[in-house]
Design a protein around this motif. Sequence first.
Motif, PDB file in Angstrom:
ATOM      1  N   TYR A  29       0.844  -1.195   0.000  1.00  0.00           N
ATOM      2  CA  TYR A  29       0.000   0.000   0.000  1.00  0.00           C
ATOM      3  C   TYR A  29       0.878   1.243   0.000  1.00  0.00           C
ATOM      4  CZ  TYR A  29      -4.308  -2.614   0.853  1.00  0.00           C
ATOM      5  OH  TYR A  29      -5.391  -3.464   0.715  1.00  0.00           O
ATOM      6  N   GLY A  30       0.252   2.373  -0.313  1.00  0.00           N
ATOM      7  CA  GLY A  30       0.957   3.646  -0.307  1.00  0.00           C
ATOM      8  C   GLY A  30       0.358   4.608  -1.300  1.00  0.00           C
ATOM      9  N   PRO A  31       0.833   5.842  -1.325  1.00  0.00           N
ATOM     10  CA  PRO A  31       0.296   6.840  -2.249  1.00  0.00           C
ATOM     11  C   PRO A  31       0.714   6.551  -3.689  1.00  0.00           C
ATOM     12  CG  PRO A  31       2.142   7.742  -1.016  1.00  0.00           C
ATOM     13  CD  PRO A  31       1.859   6.404  -0.430  1.00  0.00           C
ATOM     14  N   PRO A  32       0.093   7.211  -4.659  1.00  0.00           N
ATOM     15  CA  PRO A  32       0.467   7.003  -6.059  1.00  0.00           C
ATOM     16  C   PRO A  32       1.934   7.335  -6.325  1.00  0.00           C
ATOM     17  CG  PRO A  32      -1.606   8.211  -5.905  1.00  0.00           C
ATOM     18  CD  PRO A  32      -1.049   8.139  -4.514  1.00  0.00           C
ATOM     19  N   ASN A  33       2.527   6.555  -7.220  1.00  0.00           N
ATOM     20  CA  ASN A  33       3.905   6.772  -7.690  1.00  0.00           C
ATOM     21  C   ASN A  33       4.969   6.640  -6.598  1.00  0.00           C
ATOM     22  OD1 ASN A  33       2.656   7.284 -10.134  1.00  0.00           O
ATOM     23  ND2 ASN A  33       3.868   9.102 -10.588  1.00  0.00           N
ATOM     24  N   ASP A 131      -8.936  -9.202   3.551  1.00  0.00           N
ATOM     25  CA  ASP A 131      -8.083 -10.262   3.006  1.00  0.00           C
ATOM     26  C   ASP A 131      -6.582 -10.082   3.201  1.00  0.00           C
ATOM     27  OD1 ASP A 131     -10.108 -11.993   1.644  1.00  0.00           O
ATOM     28  OD2 ASP A 131     -10.533 -10.137   0.588  1.00  0.00           O
ATOM     29  N   ILE A 132      -6.145  -9.060   3.902  1.00  0.00           N
ATOM     30  CA  ILE A 132      -4.719  -8.781   4.035  1.00  0.00           C
ATOM     31  C   ILE A 132      -4.242  -9.186   5.433  1.00  0.00           C
ATOM     32  CG2 ILE A 132      -2.978  -6.951   4.094  1.00  0.00           C
ATOM     33  CD1 ILE A 132      -3.948  -7.618   1.289  1.00  0.00           C
ATOM     34  N   ASP A 133      -3.071  -9.851   5.484  1.00  0.00           N
ATOM     35  CA  ASP A 133      -2.508 -10.310   6.754  1.00  0.00           C
ATOM     36  C   ASP A 133      -1.330  -9.459   7.233  1.00  0.00           C
ATOM     37  OD1 ASP A 133      -4.172 -12.778   6.944  1.00  0.00           O
ATOM     38  OD2 ASP A 133      -3.094 -13.282   5.117  1.00  0.00           O
ATOM     39  N   GLY A 134      -0.758  -8.694   6.345  1.00  0.00           N
ATOM     40  CA  GLY A 134       0.365  -7.832   6.681  1.00  0.00           C
ATOM     41  C   GLY A 134       0.540  -6.806   5.578  1.00  0.00           C
ATOM     42  N   VAL A 135       1.166  -5.675   5.909  1.00  0.00           N
ATOM     43  CA  VAL A 135       1.264  -4.570   4.959  1.00  0.00           C
ATOM     44  C   VAL A 135       2.698  -4.088   4.820  1.00  0.00           C
ATOM     45  CG1 VAL A 135       0.585  -2.174   4.493  1.00  0.00           C
ATOM     46  CG2 VAL A 135      -1.103  -3.793   5.380  1.00  0.00           C
ATOM     47  N   ILE A 136       3.122  -3.940   3.571  1.00  0.00           N
ATOM     48  CA  ILE A 136       4.296  -3.134   3.246  1.00  0.00           C
ATOM     49  C   ILE A 136       3.755  -1.767   2.842  1.00  0.00           C
ATOM     50  CG2 ILE A 136       6.200  -2.776   1.625  1.00  0.00           C
ATOM     51  CD1 ILE A 136       6.412  -5.823   1.388  1.00  0.00           C
ATOM     52  N   TYR A 137       4.074  -0.735   3.639  1.00  0.00           N
ATOM     53  CA  TYR A 137       3.604   0.611   3.294  1.00  0.00           C
ATOM     54  C   TYR A 137       4.748   1.348   2.619  1.00  0.00           C
ATOM     55  CZ  TYR A 137       0.774   4.751   3.264  1.00  0.00           C
ATOM     56  OH  TYR A 137       0.030   5.825   2.838  1.00  0.00           O
ATOM     57  N   MET A 138       4.527   1.682   1.365  1.00  0.00           N
ATOM     58  CA  MET A 138       5.571   2.199   0.476  1.00  0.00           C
ATOM     59  C   MET A 138       5.527   3.723   0.437  1.00  0.00           C
ATOM     60  SD  MET A 138       7.545   0.302  -1.597  1.00  0.00           S
ATOM     61  CE  MET A 138       8.714   0.535  -2.909  1.00  0.00           C
ATOM     62  N   LEU A 139       6.677   4.346   0.667  1.00  0.00           N
ATOM     63  CA  LEU A 139       6.771   5.792   0.625  1.00  0.00           C
ATOM     64  C   LEU A 139       7.940   6.228  -0.258  1.00  0.00           C
ATOM     65  CD1 LEU A 139       6.121   6.622   4.379  1.00  0.00           C
ATOM     66  CD2 LEU A 139       4.639   7.225   2.452  1.00  0.00           C
ATOM     67  N   ASP A 140       7.717   7.289  -0.996  1.00  0.00           N
ATOM     68  CA  ASP A 140       8.777   7.935  -1.769  1.00  0.00           C
ATOM     69  C   ASP A 140       9.596   8.770  -0.795  1.00  0.00           C
ATOM     70  OD1 ASP A 140      10.305   9.694  -3.309  1.00  0.00           O
ATOM     71  OD2 ASP A 140       8.737  10.014  -4.807  1.00  0.00           O
ATOM     72  N   SER A 141      10.859   8.421  -0.604  1.00  0.00           N
ATOM     73  CA  SER A 141      11.660   9.086   0.425  1.00  0.00           C
ATOM     74  C   SER A 141      12.106  10.496   0.034  1.00  0.00           C
ATOM     75  CB  SER A 141      12.885   8.235   0.791  1.00  0.00           C
ATOM     76  OG  SER A 141      13.699   8.007  -0.336  1.00  0.00           O
TER      77      SER A 141
END
Length: 213
Positions: A29-33, A131-141
């Motif tokens: 998950y995370g914001p666009p791009n 349906d999700i058991d864990g999350v990778i939350y993606m961020l543009d640094s």
Amino acid sequence: MSILVRTKQRISRILQAFFGKRTRRIGIYGPPNAGKTTLANRIVRDWIGDAVGPVSEVPHETRRVRRKENITITGSNGHAITFDIVDTPGVTTKIDYNEFLEYGFEKEEAIKRAREATEGVAEAMHWLREDIDGVIYMLDSTQDPFQQVNIMMVGIIESRNLPVLIVANKIDLPDASPARIKSAFPQHPVVAISGLEGSNVDELYETMASYFG
């Protein structure tokens, strides 16, 4: 999501509850791009030699949830995890068709993409609830991590008591500041990578195997 698909998912969950736990589903998950599909493609290619979907500089290129099943990551410390990777559309608080006009799309196509992107966000949130058991939350640094959408999404994930691993992506860029992301979310593990170049993905795999395993 169609009634048929939802019915199949309910039946699947009932069967899984009866016969045993299903393979974990790890959602990106995370914001666009932010680089979600780039990371999903790298994980899948590194471990099963396939890909999830195309990437683009155009926002909301991923407008439907996409999944690859039965990926096994093994860390050097002996930890291993088998999971399905779930690549989700970028979550945002506002989707405007004018965004697509800026990339050269005609108005009709821009409106269509905006509608599909909105539906994709709703689908991503449905998966997070069901349906999700864990999350990778993606961020543009290179971006400010304190944006409203990030605070909101991490709060929602925490409210579901899901393990969340923060990935600070795009460390290959000059303005990258993984430290800023670590200071924004000190309650969660943060791994800094370049999904495009592959920098530090081995550390990410080690963390995934031990954290989600």
